[in-house]
Design a protein around this motif. Structure first.
Motif, short mmCIF file in Angstrom:
data_model
loop_
_atom_site.label_atom_id
_atom_site.label_comp_id
_atom_site.label_asym_id
_atom_site.label_seq_id
_atom_site.Cartn_x
_atom_site.Cartn_y
_atom_site.Cartn_z
N CYS B 47 0.99 -1.30 -0.22
CA CYS B 47 -0.11 0.07 0.18
C CYS B 47 0.65 1.40 0.10
O CYS B 47 1.91 1.05 0.47
CB CYS B 47 -0.83 0.00 1.66
SG CYS B 47 -1.93 1.69 1.56
N HIS B 49 0.26 4.07 1.06
CA HIS B 49 0.39 4.79 2.75
C HIS B 49 1.10 4.97 3.71
O HIS B 49 2.30 5.26 3.25
CB HIS B 49 -1.26 4.32 2.93
CG HIS B 49 -1.50 5.20 4.28
ND1 HIS B 49 -2.16 4.60 5.06
CD2 HIS B 49 -0.72 6.80 4.51
CE1 HIS B 49 -2.03 5.54 6.64
NE2 HIS B 49 -0.76 6.90 5.80
N HIS B 69 -5.96 1.45 7.03
CA HIS B 69 -6.16 2.44 6.48
C HIS B 69 -7.69 2.44 5.93
O HIS B 69 -7.56 4.07 6.17
CB HIS B 69 -5.69 3.96 7.29
CG HIS B 69 -4.21 3.30 7.91
ND1 HIS B 69 -2.79 3.80 7.17
CD2 HIS B 69 -4.30 4.18 9.26
CE1 HIS B 69 -1.67 3.24 7.85
NE2 HIS B 69 -2.30 3.69 9.93
S1 FES Z 1 -1.01 1.61 4.96
FE1 FES Z 1 -3.09 0.92 3.69
S2 FES Z 1 -3.51 2.64 4.52
FE2 FES Z 1 -2.63 2.93 5.59
#
Ligand code: FES
Lengths: 210, 215
Positions: B47, B49, B69
């Motif tokens: 991901c 993020h 998240h």
């Molecule tokens: S690590 Fe994937 S949404 Fe935060």
């Protein structure tokens, strides 16, 4: 009739087995919280009086006191939901269910140990426990490959039984001891079916997708 | 060999609509998932993020959501929704790396380099995926005797002619120590034949890994 009392710790996977089965059976439990970590309350005098082995879960149902997970699961079904489809009535299917419940009690204990060793610093050889737990999951995968060929979606036959609910936590929590789900495609599909059973609930560490 | 080739990651039948799984090819972590319209996707398993594995997440319609998240990505890998900022128009720069995917002969394939012509179609019956703690070369060397049959063809697709039928085997090199075989049977096969082959595959893994441990 008063609800059976489960001496419970939310993060303990055997306590989860009991909550999961009770929920799928539609049996209400009175939960009595025990501070296993960090309080180690399961090892204190009050709990030892109930279960001298110093382990959870403990189920008190009237005069009946039970301390073994699989016996608790059977009792909840037989005494409180005797007509449940999770308790097969034909002898062969029931025997297969008992076979896998015994596997859960006897072989799969290493998975719970691997997890508490990895997460809660419980004693044990983390690598050896992980290897043993993975070997158990492979046996389960090999079995579900064959069940799939037979057109059966669950461990004891075409329908879910107590055995599927008892086996589910070890697979669902395996990432906690670093065994990913990549290698277990048949178990992934089976776990998805288990998640869809009426009454299915999760525990901390098992994501609720919906 | 995997640079510019299709590599099989899974049997098609094992990635149901609305599910995801992790797969590793020569150390590269990949998420394979199938959206609500039945189309398979193969992306980097990370991901953007905070780097959580996308394969731990879950499919929601035609998006896949990260477990951590809840950031959601569309079929092109573009982030479309950030739950902590529901009103935000998500910047185009937030996207997951994607690779070409193909589905043929009962398997899902990924191309990590230049995209070759599509893998050959074939009528097959899915048997199982077999995960082996042994390097690719050792697996191939052991197959004829360990499984019983004559080996032909080239990685990533080999065939094994056995007394129970011809196996078409997709070969996935996981890393230097591990290999996955995606086993299919050419043409139709009865449940009894499939059960016999499944049992043989268990035995093959045991003998291969026992020999590896002794070596
Ligand atoms: S690590 Fe994937 S949404 Fe935060």
């Amino acid at each position: 009739m008063t609800a059976p009392i489960l001496y419970n710790y939310d993060l303990d996977e055997n306590c989860y087995r009991v909550r999961l089965v009770a929920s799928c059976l539609g049996v209400a439990l009175t939960l009595h919280g025990i501070d296993m970590y960090p309080g180690r309350e399961h090892l204190g005098a009050a709990m030892r009086a109930l279960n001298p082995a110093g382990r959870l879960p403990v189920l008190q149902d009237g005069d009946l006191l039970l301390t073994q997970t699989e016996a608790i699961l059977m009792h909840l079904a037989e005494a409180h939901a005797p007509t449940t489809p999770l308790l097969p009535q034909d002898a062969a299917t029931r025997a297969r269910m008992m076979d896998w419940l015994a596997f859960c009690a006897r072989d799969l204990g290493v998975a719970a140990q691997a997890r508490t060793c990895a997460m809660l610093d419980a004693p044990g050889d983390a690598q050896a426990l992980r290897a043993s737990a993975r070997a158990c999951l492979r046996l389960m995968e090999d079995h579900m490959v064959k069940q799939g060929i037979r057109g059966c979606g669950f461990f004891a036959g075409p329908a879910a039984t107590l055995a599927d609910l008892a086996l589910f936590p070890a697979f669902a929590l395996s990432r906690d001891f670093n065994v990913d789900h990549d290698e277990f495609p048949a178990l992934r599909l089976w776990a998805r079916r288990v998640r869809r059973l009426p009454g299915f609930i999760t525990m901390p560490g098992i994501p609720d997708y919906h | 060999m995997t640079e510019d080739a299709w590599v099989p990651l899974a049997l098609s039948s094992m990635i149901e609509v609305g599910t995801s799984a992790g797969a590793v090819v020569q150390g590269q972590e990949i998420v394979v998932w199938r959206d609500s319209s039945g189309v398979a996707h193969t992306w980097e398993d990370r991901c953007p993020h905070r780097g959580m594995k996308m394969s731990f997440g879950f499919v929601r319609g035609d998006h896949i959501a990260c477990l951590y998240h809840g950031w959601e990505y569309d079929q092109a890998g573009q982030c479309r929704y950030i739950p902590a900022h529901p009103q935000l128009e998500v910047p185009k720069t937030i996207c997951v790396k994607t690779w070409a995917v193909a589905e043929a002969a009962g398997m899902i394939w990924v191309a990590l380099g230049a995209v070759p012509p599509p893998p050959a179609e074939a009528e097959v019956t899915a048997l199982r995926s077999l995960y082996l703690d042994a390097p690719l070369a050792a697996v191939l060397a052991a197959l004829p005797e360990g499984f019983g049959g004559t080996l032909a063809g080239q990685v990533p697709l080999v065939t094994l002619d056995t007394d129970l039928g011809t196996l078409r085997i997709g070969v996935q090199p996981i890393d230097a120590r591990r290999t996955a075989l995606h086993l299919t049977v050419a043409g139709p096969a009865t449940p009894d034949t499939l059960l016999a082959l499944a049992t043989r595959s268990d035995a093959f893994r045991l003998s291969l890994e026992t020999a590896g441990a002794a070596a």
